[in-house]
Design a protein around this motif. Structure first.
Motif, PDB file in Angstrom:
ATOM      1  N   GLY A 460      68.048  35.142  19.503  1.00  0.00           N
ATOM      2  CA  GLY A 460      67.274  34.784  18.313  1.00  0.00           C
ATOM      3  C   GLY A 460      66.857  36.011  17.542  1.00  0.00           C
ATOM      4  O   GLY A 460      66.989  37.144  18.020  1.00  0.00           O
ATOM      5  N   ASP A 558      70.152  30.819  18.903  1.00  0.00           N
ATOM      6  CA  ASP A 558      69.351  29.738  19.475  1.00  0.00           C
ATOM      7  C   ASP A 558      68.019  29.532  18.774  1.00  0.00           C
ATOM      8  O   ASP A 558      67.562  28.398  18.637  1.00  0.00           O
ATOM      9  N   PHE A 559      67.340  30.641  18.389  1.00  0.00           N
ATOM     10  CA  PHE A 559      65.978  30.469  17.892  1.00  0.00           C
ATOM     11  C   PHE A 559      65.658  31.441  16.772  1.00  0.00           C
ATOM     12  O   PHE A 559      66.312  32.473  16.605  1.00  0.00           O
ATOM     13  N   SER A 561      62.194  33.502  15.466  1.00  0.00           N
ATOM     14  CA  SER A 561      60.862  33.876  15.949  1.00  0.00           C
ATOM     15  C   SER A 561      59.794  33.545  14.919  1.00  0.00           C
ATOM     16  O   SER A 561      60.033  33.605  13.704  1.00  0.00           O
ATOM     17  N   TRP A 574      63.357  28.523   8.589  1.00  0.00           N
ATOM     18  CA  TRP A 574      63.594  27.537   9.645  1.00  0.00           C
ATOM     19  C   TRP A 574      63.797  26.153   9.051  1.00  0.00           C
ATOM     20  O   TRP A 574      64.767  25.444   9.397  1.00  0.00           O
ATOM     21  N   LYS A 585      65.931  26.344  16.940  1.00  0.00           N
ATOM     22  CA  LYS A 585      64.599  26.152  17.518  1.00  0.00           C
ATOM     23  C   LYS A 585      63.693  27.308  17.113  1.00  0.00           C
ATOM     24  O   LYS A 585      64.147  28.369  16.698  1.00  0.00           O
ATOM     25  N   VAL A 586      62.400  27.099  17.274  1.00  0.00           N
ATOM     26  CA  VAL A 586      61.425  28.143  16.965  1.00  0.00           C
ATOM     27  C   VAL A 586      60.795  28.611  18.266  1.00  0.00           C
ATOM     28  O   VAL A 586      60.556  27.815  19.180  1.00  0.00           O
ATOM     29  N   SER A 587      60.563  29.929  18.359  1.00  0.00           N
ATOM     30  CA  SER A 587      59.899  30.505  19.526  1.00  0.00           C
ATOM     31  C   SER A 587      58.843  31.489  19.050  1.00  0.00           C
ATOM     32  O   SER A 587      58.958  32.055  17.959  1.00  0.00           O
ATOM     33  N   ALA A 625      65.708  27.356  24.552  1.00  0.00           N
ATOM     34  CA  ALA A 625      66.877  27.185  23.680  1.00  0.00           C
ATOM     35  C   ALA A 625      67.055  25.732  23.261  1.00  0.00           C
ATOM     36  O   ALA A 625      67.551  25.451  22.160  1.00  0.00           O
ATOM     37  N   GLY A 627      64.575  23.724  22.744  1.00  0.00           N
ATOM     38  CA  GLY A 627      63.458  23.346  21.885  1.00  0.00           C
ATOM     39  C   GLY A 627      62.435  22.457  22.548  1.00  0.00           C
ATOM     40  O   GLY A 627      61.703  21.720  21.865  1.00  0.00           O
ATOM     41  N   ASN A 759      58.585  22.044  18.028  1.00  0.00           N
ATOM     42  CA  ASN A 759      59.985  21.896  17.661  1.00  0.00           C
ATOM     43  C   ASN A 759      60.222  20.433  17.283  1.00  0.00           C
ATOM     44  O   ASN A 759      59.438  19.555  17.641  1.00  0.00           O
TER      45      ASN A 759
END
Length: 834
Positions: A460, A558-559, A561, A574, A585-587, A625, A627, A759
Motif C-alpha cells: 500500500g 492492497d491498501f 494509508s 480512496w 482497502k484503507v489502513s 488486505a 478490509g 472499510n
C-alpha cells in the motif's frame, strides 16, 4: 613596614574568603528600593521552586528590604551567590565564582543564585551557557523538528553528538522573575542547573548578553566543581486494567513545568522529541526528590490519569500505577496496529547510533497499547536497520503484542512516484540490488509492488495525501492551457465540453455570463478542496498515493494509508477508486517519527480476527488486505458494522433488484479528546481541507484535552452521506440502526469525519460491478496523466517505455469504466447545492 602591611592585608583577604565573607567584594552602590523589589521576587521564586533560604535569613532580608538598606541586603544575599556576572560599560561580560557551595541534584533542576553587577545599564536577556550543556544526540532532520515545533531542542544545529554534556542550563524567567535585566547597578537572578550525572563534576559556566560580549581583559566564564547528589531510582510498578503487568506512557513534571528527564538529555529508550517516556512494570526512572505531577496512560484506548507523587530523599523508591481502559476493542475481536513506524531517520538520531534498537521501538509499541507494530526500514537508515529484518515477527513479540520489521520504499528506488509500504515480506532484497539501496531497485512503484505480492506480502501507499493537495491557481492554469482554444483567457461552455471541472459549469459561473474567468476557476477549485468527495485535480508532485491508480489497475496494491495526512485528500482518492469498483482497502498509520513524532499509533487500523489468544501476523495482514477493519485515531471506534449481517471484508452482499438494506452498527467515542487539528476539534486557519493532519500542528503545541461532546456518525454510499445519527462521546458503546435504499451496485461504509472510517461492504445489485461515478473514473485518468507530467522524468530511461505502457493500460481501463458508469447528472446537482 609597607611590606608588612601588604602581607597583613593579603592574609586578611584570604581569611575573609575562606570564611565565605566576600560580601564586601561583591557589594556595589545601588538604590535600595528597586533592589528590595528584586530580592523580594527572588525570595518568592525560591519558595516556589522548593529551595527557600533559611527562616532566619528570610526575616533579616525582609527587615533590610523594609528599611531599603541596599548594603545590608547585599551582605545577606551575597554568601548564597554561586556566580557573579559583571557587565562593563562596553557591555562586555566577566564571570567570577561566588561563595556559595556548588551542590546539585542529579536528575533535578537545582536553583542557584546569580548576582549581576551591571555597569552598562543593559536591559537585554541574560543567557547562561556551558560547553557541558546541550543535546546528547545528533543527526536530526530540520523539517521534522519544524513540523513538531521542537526546534528549541536545537537538533538542527549540531551535526555530531558531543561527549560530556551532562548539564542542562536555563535562567529562571517565569513570574515573579523577569526575562530581561532591569538595568539596575546590581540585581539578583536565578539559574536552574540540571545534571544527568552524579558525583564530583567540573563544568565551565558562562553568561551572554549578546554577540562577542566577553570582557577581553577577563574570563567571560568560570570553572565550577560541582558536588552532585545521586538521583532517586524510582521503580515503577505498572498494572493493566486487569491487574496484569504491562508497559505504560508517563510524563513527570515539576511545579515549574520542567519535564523529567529533560528532553535534550535523552537517549534511547527515551526519545528527545517526546515529553513522555515509556516504562514496563519493574523498570526504573531517575527522578529528583520532591513533589512531581505524574501523568500516565497506555494510548488512546485508556483514560489519561494524573496524580501528584512525592519522591523521597533516599536512594530508591517505588511508585505503583493501575491503568484504566475506557474501551477494549479486543473484546469485539479487533486488534490494533500501526503499519508505518521507523526505527531511524527524520527525528531519530544517527549518532550515537543509527537510530534505535528493536527493544526501544517495541517499548513504544507496547506502551501505546498497540497489538501490532510494523517497523519499516527506509533510505537514510537502510544499511544499518535492515539487519533487524527477519521473515517472521521479531523475537520480542508477545501473544497479543507483535512487531515485524519490513520495508518502506522511500529515500531510494521508486520514491518519486510515491512511497510504498511492503508488509510481511519474506525477502527484503530486491533481485539485482545486492542488498543495497543504490542499485537494482525500480524507479516506479508498480514493479516493486509486483515483487512484494509475488512473495505473499501486503502492499500500500504511505502518507497518502502528500501530493494530493489542491493548488487552485496551478489547477486553473492547467485547465486554461488545455481548453482555452481561442486564447481569450476565458473558458466558454463549448470549450469545457471535454473538461473535468471541479464544480458544475453553472456553479462556477458566478456572474452568469456563459464563460469562466480565471478568478472564478480559482475560487471553484478552492471551494472544491473543502468538499468530500471532490473533482479538483491535485498536483501529483508529492510522496503519497501518487501511482495508486496505475498499481490498482495492475492489481498489485492492497491498501491506501490514512489517519496521518489531511483527511479530505486521503479519503477523496480512496472514494474515487471505490467508485470505479476497485477493491482498495484503507489502513491506518502514523509514519512515526517522520510525519509525526507525537507517538506510535497516532493513526491506527483495527483488524478483525475474532477471539484469539495469540496474534498471527500473517493472518492479521491477510485480514487487513481483505478490509476486515476500520481506521481510527484510537479515540473513536466502530466496534460493529454490518449490512444485512455482512461485515466489511467477509463477503459482498448480493441483491437481485434495487431495495432497502439493514445496517446495524456499534460505535464508541472517548470521553476526552486532545485539543488539536488532528482530531477534528479545531479547524485550521487554512480550512477544513487540513483537518486530520498530524504532519503539521497548525497551531500552538498544547497537551490540553477537551470533553467529548457529541459526534456525527454518517452512513456513506458511494462517497455520499445518506444517513446520520448523533451520539455522545461518553466512553460508552452505542448501538445504531439504519435502513437505506440501494438502487445500483454500491459500496457502503460508516464514518465519523475525521476520526473514524470503516472499510466498505459492497452491495451488488443484479450481479453488476460497482460503477458508481463516471466522473470518478475521469478524475483517476486526470491524476494518472498529471503524475506523468509531474514525475515521469523521474523514471529511469531504461524503465520509462514499460512504465508508459503500464500507465496507458491503466488509462484505458479507467476509460472503459467511465463508459460503463452511470451518468453524473445527479452528482453535479448535489455539488451545486454544497
Amino acid at each position: 613596614m609597607s611590606r608588612l602591611v601588604t602581607c597583613f592585608l593579603c592574609l586578611f583577604a584570604l581569611a575573609a574568603t575562606v570564611r565565605g565573607e566576600t560580601a564586601v567584594e561583591l557589594r556595589v552602590p545601588v538604590e535600595g528600593q528597586p533592589l528590595s523589589a528584586n530580592i523580594t521576587r527572588v525570595l518568592q521564586a525560591l519558595q516556589f521552586l522548593g529551595t527557600p533560604l533559611s527562616g532566619d535569613t528570610i526575616k533579616e532580608v525582609e527587615a533590610a528590604a523594609q528599611a531599603l538598606d541596599a548594603d545590608r541586603l547585599q551582605d545577606l544575599l551575597d554568601p548564597h551567590v554561586l556566580l557573579a556576572v559583571t557587565i562593563n560599560p562596553e557591555s562586555r561580560v566577566k564571570v567570577q565564582r561566588g561563595p556559595a557551595k556548588a551542590r546539585l541534584q542529579q536528575a533535578g533542576f537545582t536553583p542557584v543564585l546569580v548576582k549581576i553587577i551591571n555597569q552598562s545599564t543593559l536591559t537585554r536577556e541574560l543567557r547562561i551557557v556551558s560547553p557541558q550543556s546541550g543535546q546528547v544526540y545528533a543527526g536530526m532532520t530540520p523539517l521534522s523538528a519544524q513540523r513538531m515545533q521542537r526546534t528549541h531542542l536545537q537538533e538542527t544545529l549540531d551535526k555530531s553528538a558531543a561527549a560530556g554534556r551532562f548539564l542542562e542550563l536555563e535562567m529562571y524567567s517565569r513570574p515573579p522573575m523577569a526575562p530581561n535585566l532591569s538595568g539596575l547597578a546590581a540585581e539578583y537572578a536565578i539559574a536552574l542547573i540540571y545534571s544527568s550525572e552524579s558525583g564530583p563534576r567540573e563544568a565551565t559556566i558562562g553568561f551572554e548578553v549578546g554577540q562577542e560580549n566577553q570582557d577581553l581583559g577577563f574570563r567571560g566564564e568560570a570553572p565550577v566543581l560541582f558536588d552532585i547528589r545521586p538521583a532517586v531510582q524510582v521503580r515503577l510498578r505498572v498494572k493493566d486494567h486487569d491487574g496484569k503487568p504491562t508497559a505504560a506512557r508517563f510524563i513527570f513534571r515539576d511545579e515549574a513545568g520542567h519535564v523529567f528527564p529533560p528532553q535534550a538529555k535523552r537517549l534511547a529508550p527515551d526519545f528527545y522529541f517526546q515529553p513522555q517516556i515509556y516504562r514496563r512494570d519493574g523498570d526504573v526512572v531517575l527522578l529528583p526528590p520532591g513533589r512531581l505531577t505524574m501523568q500516565y496512560d497506555r494510548g488512546p484506548e485508556y483514560r489519561q490519569l494524573r496524580r501528584e507523587v512525592t519522591i523521597p530523599s533516599r536512594a530508591s523508591a517505588e511508585v505503583e500505577v493501575k491503568l484504566e481502559r475506557w474501551i477494549n476493542p479486543m473484546e469485539y475481536g479487533f486488534y490494533s496496529g500501526d503499519h508505518h513506524i521507523h526505527g531511524a531517520g527524520c527525528a531519530h538520531y544517527t549518532s550515537p547510533t543509527e537510530g534505535v534498537t528493536p527493544e526501544d521501538v517495541f517499548l513504544q509499541v507496547n506502551g501505546e497499547g498497540l497489538n501490532v507494530g510494523c517497523v519499516l526500514t527506509w533510505g537514510p537508515c537502510f544499511d544499518y536497520q535492515r539487519r533487524f529484518f527477519t521473515p517472521a515477527v521479531h523475537q520480542l513479540s508477545g501473544p497479543l503484542s507483535v512487531m515485524k520489521y519490513d520495508l518502506e520504499i522511500s529515500g531510494f528506488g521508486s520514491e518519486a512516484l510515491g512511497h510504498v509500504c511492503l508488509l510481511n515480506l519474506k525477502d527484503q532484497t530486491y533481485p539485482g540490488s545486492d542488498g543495497t539501496k543504490i542499485k537494482g531497485w525500480p524507479t516506479w512503484t508498480t514493479p516493486v509492488m509486483k515483487w512484494a505480492k509475488a512473495q505473499g506480502a501486503v502492499t500500500g501507499y504511505a502518507h497518502s495525501a502528500s501530493g494530493l493537495e489542491i493548488d487552485p491557481r496551478s489547477a486553473t492554469k492547467r485547465l486554461s492551457t488545455r481548453f482555452d482554444t481561442n486564447h481569450d483567457g476565458l473558458l466558454a461552455r463549448a470549450e469545457c465540453a471535454g473538461a473535468l471541472l471541479p464544480l458544475p459549469f453553472d456553479t462556477i459561473d458566478t456572474d452568469h455570463d456563459g464563460a469562466l474567468t480565471e478568478s472564478e476557476l480559482v475560487a471553484a477549485h478552492d471551494r472544491a478542496a473543502e468538499q468530500l468527495p471532490n473533482l479538483a485535480v491535485p498536483q501529483m508532485n508529492g510522496v503519497g498515493a501518487m501511482e495508486i491508480c496505475v498499481s490498482m489497475a495492475a492489481g498489485v496494491c492492497d491498501f491506501i494509508s490514512a489517519m496521518d495526512t489531511p483527511r479530505i485528500a486521503e479519503w477523496n482518492m480512496w472514494y474515487h477508486l471505490l467508485n470505479c469498483g476497485f477493491p482498495l482497502k484503507v489502513s491506518g498509520e502514523t509514519d512515526f517519527p517522520c510525519m509525526s513524532g507525537e507517538r506510535v499509533g497516532q493513526g491506527r487500523v483495527y483488524v478483525h480476527l475474532g477471539p484469539v489468544k495469540r496474534i498471527n501476523f500473517g493472518s492479521w495482514c491477510d485480514a487487513l488486505a481483505k478490509g476486515r477493519s476500520y481506521v481510527s485515531d484510537g479515540f473513536a471506534h466502530a466496534l460493529a458494522f454490518r449490512v444485512n449481517d455482512i461485515a466489511p471484508g467477509y463477503d459482498d452482499l448480493h441483491l437481485t433488484a434495487p431495495g432497502q438494506v439493514r445496517i446495524r452498527a456499534t460505535v464508541a467515542f472517548a470521553p476526552e479528546l486532545p485539543r488539536a487539528v488532528a482530531y477534528g476539534v479545531i479547524v485550521p486557519p487554512d480550512g477544513k481541507r487540513f483537518v486530520g493532519d498530524t504532519v503539521t500542528l497548525h497551531g500552538p503545541r498544547t497537551d490540553e484535552v477537551m470533553p467529548g461532546g457529541r459526534r456525527l456518525v454518517e452512513i456513506v454510499v458511494n462517497g455520499k452521506s445518506v444517513a446520520t445519527n448523533e451520539v455522545s462521546a461518553d466512553g460508552q458503546a452505542h448501538d445504531l440502526r439504519f435502513d437505506i435504499q440501494i438502487d445500483k451496485s454500491s459500496w457502503v461504509a460508516l464514518r465519523h469525519f475525521p476520526q473514524l472510517h470503516t472499510n466498505p461492504v459492497n452491495v451488488l445489485v443484479g450481479g453488476k460491478p460497482i460503477r458508481a461515478s463516471r466522473s470518478s473514473a475521469l478524475w483517476c485518468i486526470e491524476t494518472i496523466e498529471q503524475l506523468w507530467r509531474a514525475r515521469g522524468n523521474k523514471i529511469a530511461d531504461a524503465e520509462r517505455a514499460e512504465a508508459r505502457r503500464t500507465f496507458d493500460k491503466a488509462v484505458e481501463k479507467f476509460r472503459r469504466i467511465a463508459q460503463e458508469a452511470s451518468n453524473d447528472t445527479e452528482e453535479k446537482a448535489d455539488a451545486a447545492t454544497r
